[in-house]
Design an enzyme around this catalytic site. Structure first.
Site, PDB file in Angstrom:
ATOM      1  N   ASP A   1       0.818  -1.212   0.000  1.00 27.82           N
ATOM      2  CA  ASP A   1       0.000   0.000   0.000  1.00 27.82           C
ATOM      3  C   ASP A   1       0.854   1.265   0.000  1.00 27.82           C
ATOM      4  O   ASP A   1       0.448   2.290  -0.545  1.00 27.82           O
ATOM      5  CB  ASP A   1      -0.917  -0.003   1.226  1.00 27.82           C
ATOM      6  CG  ASP A   1      -1.978  -1.097   1.145  1.00 27.82           C
ATOM      7  OD1 ASP A   1      -2.337  -1.477   0.010  1.00 27.82           O
ATOM      8  OD2 ASP A   1      -2.429  -1.575   2.193  1.00 27.82           O
TER       9      ASP A   1
ATOM     10  N   GLU B   1       2.643   6.180  -3.014  1.00 27.84           N
ATOM     11  CA  GLU B   1       3.662   7.001  -3.693  1.00 27.84           C
ATOM     12  C   GLU B   1       3.243   7.314  -5.125  1.00 27.84           C
ATOM     13  O   GLU B   1       3.303   8.469  -5.579  1.00 27.84           O
ATOM     14  CB  GLU B   1       5.008   6.273  -3.699  1.00 27.84           C
ATOM     15  CG  GLU B   1       5.892   6.559  -2.513  1.00 27.84           C
ATOM     16  CD  GLU B   1       7.322   6.131  -2.779  1.00 27.84           C
ATOM     17  OE1 GLU B   1       7.844   6.453  -3.865  1.00 27.84           O
ATOM     18  OE2 GLU B   1       7.919   5.472  -1.916  1.00 27.84           O
TER      19      GLU B   1
END
Length: 531
Positions: free
Chosen positions: A192, A197
């Site tokens: 995750d 990002e």
């Protein structure tokens, strides 16, 4: 021929005239095996063209099965269909079916027709930018991609540019600098954190190009045309599990290949007119905030740090005082307790988006809205304050923190767990692992909202004016349950696994801001034994 052996069959390419919402034609490839006269229709198998990976000409075997015995072909010709096959627990598998014939012209006509049909599927990606986190989870990201994903991408003629990240935020920084026009989508291989990002980089780049100030809490964010694919290789992979129904790399790769598209809400989290982060799964204050903050100090423990921090946080049993103000999501056609989970082709998401767009048009043209939306304000002592944009399901909690939360309805489920005994809180946590209604407690409240604010009682000058405005305009509801808890000065927010140290935040849900290479969890998928 299938994986179970060679069988005589009739192969029919059947065009079903049907107009979809997008106004395109759909076709399907139907294979009806004929073992004997009067064959039951249950022996027929149908494969949609949209779920064919590719077709290729192959070298046929010198024998074929006919009239109950093996016969030798003088000049056999064949082609192989590579397609998707359903398996248990929402998993997809790569399947191969080979058909052969002594008629060379017939074989080539089938090949040409199928290739033409596949070429019309413009939703499929041709060139992808892939980010691989080699450190996430058990450090198997690169290995998983090379062994399970890359061969399938190659089979589907998908070209890739690969970036193996070496430090935190490298994917985000790359997306701000690289030319994205040549890509049909992004793929993140990791957990995750890696997805977050890529999400932040894509949204930030899109807003910069559109001239939108992300730091403005009321800014209308611009959706990105690029889709994001997730190859799970992390510790929990909550986003992948909640959108596909399984954390299986092959399944995710096949969803990317067939060009599935799933719109998803994103929440922006602000403090003092500054963007802190974007969230797609969990925003948690109190219990989940303390848990993630403590686990970050014990990264040397590996994945065991989450269990250790969870037990420690539970035993500490801290509660926090503050004020929650929220704007109910009156546009949504669902509710947190209606037991209607988000599934592929979700009616709630589609209808809620339409109604939200109608509200926005009325506001834009200054038309009167018959439904007056008023902020609600609740102050009290809380063990946890959670906001979920999705169910937040994972293998340990198959139904998630909010089983009926929807991916693209423009709302978030706000869950308030008031001060209660340690035993009662344990009962609440256990409900996340079974089929019982986890909101059926006197100390638990759940609301479907499109915006909310939280102000900690111990926050000083920077947020005190926000609290006073809320008191003057809306009034307060203060109800505290007597229990044996320990008061604490302030917690942190758990934002999709990252720590936000500002206790006072302002959150806004942006409806269907991003698109995933996913279909959503399919309802009652075909259950087949593992191969």
């Amino acid at each position: 021929m299938d994986r179970g052996g060679q069988k005589s069959c009739h192969l029919i390419l059947r065009g079903r005239e049907r107009i979809t919402e997008e106004g395109v034609w759909t076709q399907s490839l139907e294979c009806s095996r004929q073992r004997k006269p009067g064959l039951a229709s249950s022996d027929a198998c149908s494969v949609p063209v949209s779920e064919i990976i590719t077709v290729e000409e192959t070298e046929a075997q010198g024998k074929h099965y006919a009239t109950g015995r093996w016969q030798r072909m003088e000049k056999p010709f064949s082609f192989t269909v590579h397609c998707v096959k359903r398996a248990r627990h929402h998993r997809w598998k790569w399947a191969q079916v080979t058909f052969w014939s002594s008629d060379e012209q017939l074989c080539h006509r089938w090949l040409q027709t199928l290739r033409e049909l596949l070429a019309r599927l413009t939703c499929r990606p041709k060139h992808l930018l892939v980010f691989i986190n080699p450190f996430g989870g058990k450090g198997q990201g690169k290995r998983i991609y090379e062994r399970k994903v890359a061969p399938l991408f190659s089979l589907a003629s998908i070209t890739t540019d690969i970036v193996v990240t070496e430090h935190a935020n490298q994917a985000k920084e790359t997306l701000y600098e690289i030319d994205l026009d040549k890509y049909d989508g992004l793929v993140c291989v990791g957990g995750d954190g890696m997805f977050s990002e890529v999400l932040h980089g894509l949204i930030g780049r899109t807003q910069r190009n559109a001239g939108v100030d992300q730091n403005h809490p009321r800014a209308t964010l611009v959706p990105s045309p690029l889709r994001i694919g997730i190859i799970p290789a992390g510790s929990t992979d909550c986003v992948c599990y909640s959108t596909v129904g399984t954390n299986d790399a092959e399944t995710s790769a096949l969803h990317i290949i067939v060009g599935d598209s799933l719109p998803m809400d994103v929440s922006s989290v602000h403090h003092n007119s500054t963007l802190l982060r974007y969230s797609v799964s969990l925003l948690g204050y109190g219990f989940y905030g303390d848990l993630i903050k403590d686990s970050e100090k014990k990264r040397w423990m590996g994945l065991a740090r989450y269990d250790f921090a969870g037990v420690k946080t539970f035993l500490s049993h801290h509660y926090y005082e503050g004020t929650v103000s929220f704007l109910p999501a009156q546009h949504t056609v669902g509710s947190p307790r209606d037991r209607k989970p988000c599934r592929a082709g979700c009616f709630v998401c589609r209808q809620s988006k339409r109604q939200l767009e109608e509200e926005q048009k009325k506001a834009l043209y200054g038309l009167e809205n018959t439904e007056v939306e008023e902020w609600q304000v609740i102050c009290g002592k809380f063990l946890a304050i959670n906001a979920t944009n999705m169910s937040c399901a994972c293998p340990r909690s198959p139904r998630g923190l909010s089983p009926a939360a929807h991916l693209g309805d423009g709302s978030s489920d706000l869950i308030l767990i008031r001060k209660c005994s340690r035993f009662d809180f344990l009962r609440f946590l256990v409900r996340h692992t079974n089929q019982c209604d986890q909101f059926d407690f006197s100390f638990v409240e759940v609301y479907r909202v499109k915006r909310f604010q939280f102000t900690s009682k111990h926050v000083e000058d920077e947020d005190s004016d926000l609290t006073e405005r809320g008191k003057q305009r809306f009034g307060q509801i203060c109800i505290d349950n007597p229990s044996c808890c320990c008061p604490a000065s302030g917690s942190s927010w758990n934002c999709d696994g990252e720590v936000l140290h500002s206790p006072s935040i302002e959150v806004r849900v942006h409806c269907q801001l991003v698109q995933l290479f996913a279909r959503g969890i399919e309802e009652n998928p075909k259950q087949e034994p593992h191969s």
